[in-house]
Design a protein around this motif. Structure first.
Motif, PDB file in Angstrom:
ATOM      1  N   ASP A   1       0.871  -1.178   0.000  1.00  0.00           N
ATOM      2  CA  ASP A   1       0.000   0.000   0.000  1.00  0.00           C
ATOM      3  C   ASP A   1       0.910   1.229   0.000  1.00  0.00           C
ATOM      4  OD1 ASP A   1      -1.695   2.121   0.528  1.00  0.00           O
ATOM      5  OD2 ASP A   1      -2.938   0.982   1.939  1.00  0.00           O
TER       6      ASP A   1
ATOM      7  N   THR B   1      -0.215   4.382   2.013  1.00  0.00           N
ATOM      8  CA  THR B   1       0.019   4.269   3.458  1.00  0.00           C
ATOM      9  C   THR B   1       1.502   4.389   3.768  1.00  0.00           C
ATOM     10  OG1 THR B   1      -1.930   2.867   3.719  1.00  0.00           O
ATOM     11  CG2 THR B   1      -0.278   2.786   5.473  1.00  0.00           C
TER      12      THR B   1
ATOM     13  N   LYS C   1       2.350   7.981   3.883  1.00  0.00           N
ATOM     14  CA  LYS C   1       1.888   8.631   5.109  1.00  0.00           C
ATOM     15  C   LYS C   1       2.803   8.312   6.292  1.00  0.00           C
ATOM     16  CE  LYS C   1      -3.008   8.645   3.811  1.00  0.00           C
ATOM     17  NZ  LYS C   1      -4.347   8.075   4.127  1.00  0.00           N
TER      18      LYS C   1
END
Length: 272
Positions: free
Chosen positions: A11, A14, A17
């Motif tokens: 991902d 993610t 982040k």
């Protein structure tokens, strides 16, 4: 650090982040996968796996082992990155006519064949082999609609990503005998199956086990890359990725970022 080319299991949003660095091995011994793809194609076509089992039982009957001469046949190559071009080189040596589909044409392939839209390529091919990454655009590129475009009896080989094929649609095409054969080294739901010994278990994947019973289906456990040379290249590239990561911390401009995947400047991560 991924020790493979595909990064569809990560991902990336993610990871961004969380400020995580993600690195892959975008290219390693493309010839290893290409050679295995052609081996699967010819094993499926000439039924050598079935002949091997028969002879071990003392059965030398040729019934059911009829194949096709590869020379002069049209092979469709979906995806013409390093592996796709390596496949083209091999199949050109067999005397095949080669057609390819790729939204990002590779001039290296033009030495061996020509490009065509997918809907024009599929009806012309006796064999189709997949060599593209798994993206939103390529997921289930082989589906109920595209299978209708296949020549009756055409064979499909996938050594790339399992998600390129809609398994239910392929099973239906095999049962109707529209698809003449299927060779897989990857599988859409392989994550909890491959690279493990399940010989003492009841495998719960009904679609996979149904395909295993078909005489015109050949399934391997994601081993196309598995050569001595490829493993050395994977290890070396992984170590270079670690070095690049350390270098990036002290010199941020030393790496290129494609999406949120860190790649070396000489890498092509979007093509296999």
């Amino acid at each position: 650090m991924l020790r493979c080319a595909g990064y569809n299991s990560v991902d990336l949003a993610t990871a961004e982040k969380l400020a995580l660095c993600v690195a892959n091995v975008p290219s390693y011994s493309p010839e290893a996968v290409a050679e295995f793809a052609v081996a699967l194609l010819q094993t499926l076509n000439r039924k050598t796996h079935r002949a091997y089992n028969r002879v071990r039982e003392g059965n030398f009957n040729l019934m059911g082992l009829l194949g096709k001469t590869l020379h002069g046949k049209t092979v469709g190559i979906i995806g013409t990155g390093k592996i796709g071009v390596a496949v083209a080189k091999i199949l050109r040596g067999f005397g095949c006519r080669l057609l390819a589909y790729d939204p990002f044409p590779n001039t290296e392939f033009l030495v061996y064949g020509s490009y065509a839209p997918l809907e024009e390529l599929l009806p012309q091919c006796q064999f189709v082999t997949l060599h593209c990454p798994l993206t939103d655009a390529t997921r289930h590129i082989i589906n109920a609609e595209s299978l209708k475009l296949f020549q009756p009896g055409a064979m499909l080989i996938n050594t790339s990503r399992g998600g390129l094929i809609d398994t239910q649609s392929v099973v239906a095409a095999l049962k109707s005998k529209h698809l003449g054969g299927l060779a897989l080294d990857v599988y859409e739901a392989e994550v909890n199956l491959f690279y493990r010994d399940h010989s003492d278990e009841i495998i719960q994947d009904d679609e996979l086990m149904r395909m295993v019973t078909f005489p015109n289906v050949l399934i391997c456990g994601h081993q196309a890359f598995f050569t001595e040379e490829a493993l050395v290249e994977i290890a070396e590239c992984t170590l270079r990725n670690v070095e690049d990561f350390m270098l990036r911390r002290s010199c941020p401009n030393s790496l290129v970022t494609e999406g949120h995947l860190l790649v070396r400047k000489d890498s092509l991560p979007v093509r296999m």
